[in-house]
Design an enzyme around this catalytic site. Structure first.
Site, mmCIF file in Angstrom:
data_model
loop_
_atom_site.group_PDB
_atom_site.id
_atom_site.type_symbol
_atom_site.label_atom_id
_atom_site.label_comp_id
_atom_site.label_asym_id
_atom_site.label_seq_id
_atom_site.Cartn_x
_atom_site.Cartn_y
_atom_site.Cartn_z
ATOM 1 N N LYS B 82 0.860 -1.187 0.000
ATOM 2 C CA LYS B 82 0.000 0.000 0.000
ATOM 3 C C LYS B 82 0.892 1.231 0.000
ATOM 4 O O LYS B 82 1.914 1.261 0.707
ATOM 5 C CB LYS B 82 -0.875 -0.058 1.265
ATOM 6 C CG LYS B 82 -1.943 1.006 1.372
ATOM 7 C CD LYS B 82 -2.785 0.739 2.626
ATOM 8 C CE LYS B 82 -3.915 1.726 2.793
ATOM 9 N NZ LYS B 82 -4.758 1.413 3.962
ATOM 10 N N SER B 160 -9.517 1.192 3.079
ATOM 11 C CA SER B 160 -8.680 2.046 2.270
ATOM 12 C C SER B 160 -7.558 1.293 1.541
ATOM 13 O O SER B 160 -6.909 1.876 0.678
ATOM 14 C CB SER B 160 -8.080 3.149 3.140
ATOM 15 O OG SER B 160 -7.215 2.609 4.112
ATOM 16 N N SER B 184 -9.807 -1.205 7.170
ATOM 17 C CA SER B 184 -9.155 -0.994 5.867
ATOM 18 C C SER B 184 -8.426 -2.209 5.294
ATOM 19 O O SER B 184 -8.010 -2.179 4.141
ATOM 20 C CB SER B 184 -8.187 0.184 5.947
ATOM 21 O OG SER B 184 -8.895 1.386 5.973
#
Lengths: 98, 471
Positions: B82, B160, B184
């Site tokens: 990420k 996310s 997330s």
């Protein structure tokens, strides 16, 4: 009482802030949520909860605050004295104070 | 020429071939890079493809392995992270336009540990801007555009950790690292049909990771199986002097230790499945039947309520206060205006209204909450619930105009507030051909149980082996 768009508009006027309609629509539910959170939280008494003094751990309240008692290399005399205004014989020389 | 069978293979399968020198890490890396370049942008899954450094590292890995120095299961395995993890050789944008050119001169601890284990970093993966810290109501809340699930790109990949979810599901990487403050990792894992593990708070160092909420943020693996999560967690877990909240948990994978032969005690979260989307409910109930098969002496207790606390208010207050503090400069400079999400552009101002007194009150409630959860886990080994109450939201509509809300209970906020681990495992499909998931939540440091249980669930099912059709 939930916060309304009129409330946010009024707060903005009092603060002499211009606020676009799009911002008003986004801000109102966010501010309302915060007020709602706080109202919910205030219903709970935390006076008997010991204030957290350490870090957070999932199964307890404290994480050890002390580091390992192990020797580490220090700055060294040469580097420490490099920026000294008036070094002398490996020492800091300072103006007389007495 | 490598085929899909290779790209979708597990770490155990790939590493056996790499070790036996039947599979070249360079060829494998080339293959994943080509997939990232072909599908990454379409899925809104990629921030930066790291072609040159990846190939260099893959060649080095190949030389090492040929020279007889095999580092372990991750040696030569390509992965993505990420884009909130600092990397020396690519920008770290935190998903947000104001940080599009941000560069760091060191790798995050997690990245360094994976590289030390011989894994090959191939891409920085897309994410919701600032991990959603300023608020958002749409899939397009990222400079990379809407994240899309490979199962049906008209639908969101979840957030996310949107890029890790989509890229892992589409086998653009072998595995990825995501982060969770409150949902997330689990959400994109459910929406993309991958297996995502959110570790106990403090198990994985966050040095070099964007801070949203330092008392809630966790980093964890997102993979195509629970066993793969075990291998990745094994490499990244443990004390790091650069993150004072990190600890050594003793997690090892594969582990020789077997769970005691006592019956598994499963708590089904009250109101968590009855009012979800129909397929979510049916798949969840079918998963409970699978548990009965793999654990013949399992004791399943339904209608288990969580200890009573205002979890949503606690998490909301803490996320607002810590997020507004972490991004104070961005908010005060006015550059929040550059965020993609209209609600994100003003969310920081609203969040800044939380007073210190309210924040401390919320923080103080966490101690009794944790104690109550520890008590609950004396009665049960795991808590289960659907990972999400619906399948993925439409990618091109605001969330509040997506699926009708499913008024079901979720343990996500509460379990994050107390810092315990969870794993989301694919358990079927629902509306529009979109995947659904089941989450297992364990007491603090219960990752071995989670990986073991989820792996046995996956031995009895094949949902995690299904592959999306990419175009």
């Amino acid at each position: 009482m939930p916060i309304t768009e009129a409330d946010v508009k009024k707060i903005a006027e009092l603060a002499h802030m211009e606020i676009a309609d799009e911002e008003l629509r986004a801000l109102t539910p966010q501010m309302a949520a915060i007020v709602e959170y706080v109202e919910q939280l205030n219903e709970l008494d935390t006076s008997s909860v010991e204030p957290a003094t350490g870090g957070l751990t999932p199964e307890g309240e404290r994480t050890p605050a002390s580091r390992e008692d192990a020797a580490r290399p220090s700055l060294g005399q040469k580097l420490a004295l490099e920026e000294a205004p008036d070094p002398s014989h490996g020492h800091f020389r300072v103006p007389k104070v007495l | 020429m490598l085929t899909d069978d290779t790209f979708f293979a597990s770490i155990a399968e790939l590493s056996a071939q790499i070790r036996a020198r039947k599979l070249s890490p360079v060829e494998l890396t080339e293959g994943y890079l080509a997939r990232l370049e072909k599908y990454g942008q379409k899925l809104g899954a990629v921030a930066h493809v790291m072609r040159e450094p990846a190939l260099r590292d893959a060649r080095a890995a190949e030389r090492e392995i040929r020279g007889g120095r095999y580092r372990g299961a991750l040696h030569g395995i390509p992965f993505g992270v990420k884009d909130l993890l600092a990397t020396r050789e690519a920008p770290t944008t935190w998903g947000a336009t104001p940080y599009k050119d941000q560069k760091f001169d060191a790798d995050a601890t997690v990245v360094r540990r994976l590289k030390d284990a011989g894994a090959i970093l191939v891409a920085k993966l897309a994410m919701v801007e600032l991990a959603g810290g300023m608020g958002y109501n749409e899939a397009s809340a990222a400079w990379t555009g809407a994240g899309r699930t490979p199962w049906n790109p008209a639908y969101w990949s979840g957030g996310s950790s949107s890029g890790p979810g989509a890229a892992t599901a589409a086998a653009l990487v072998q595995f990825s690292i995501g982060s969770e403050t409150s949902g997330s990792i689990l959400t994109p894992s459910a929406f993309c049909g991958v297996t995502g593990l959110r570790p106990t708070y403090g198990m994985v160092s966050r040095h070099g990771a964007m801070a949203l909420c330092w008392t809630l943020d966790k980093l964890g693996p997102m993979c195509r199986s629970a066993a793969d999560c075990g291998y990745v967690l094994n490499a990244i877990a443990g004390r790091d002097p650069l993150d004072p909240t990190s600890r050594d948990s003793g997690f090892r994978y594969p582990s020789a230790a077997r769970r005691a032969s006592k019956p598994l005690r499963v708590a089904v979260l009250k109101d968590s499945y009855e009012k979800t989307q129909e397929a979510v409910r049916d798949n969840f109930l079918a998963s409970l039947e699978v548990l009965k098969k793999i654990e013949p002496r399992v004791q399943i207790e339904k209608n288990v309520a969580l200890p009573e606390f205002p979890y949503g208010a606690v998490v909301g207050t803490i996320v607002d206060a810590e997020g507004a503090s972490a991004f104070r400069e961005l908010i005060e400079s006015g550059r929040v205006k550059e965020l993609a999400s209209p609600s994100g552009r003003v969310g920081g101002y609203a969040a800044s209204l939380v007073t210190a007194v309210d924040y401390l009150h919320a923080m103080r409630l966490r101690a009794p909450m944790r104690r109550a959860w520890a008590e609950m886990f004396k009665k049960y080994d795991v808590l289960v619930a659907p990972s999400r109450t619906t399948v993925a939201n439409p990618a091109d509509k605001p969330f509040d105009q997506g699926w009708p809300p499913a008024p079901a209970a979720s343990p996500i906020g509460a379990s994050n507030a107390v810092g315990v681990p969870a794993i989301s495992v694919p358990n079927g499909f629902g509306l529009m051909g979109l995947p659904t998931g089941i989450q297992f939540v364990a007491p603090a440091w219960g990752e071995s149980l989670l990986v073991d249980l989820a792996a046995r669930y996956q031995q009895a099912t094949d949902w995690h082996k299904r592959r999306p059709t990419l175009s």
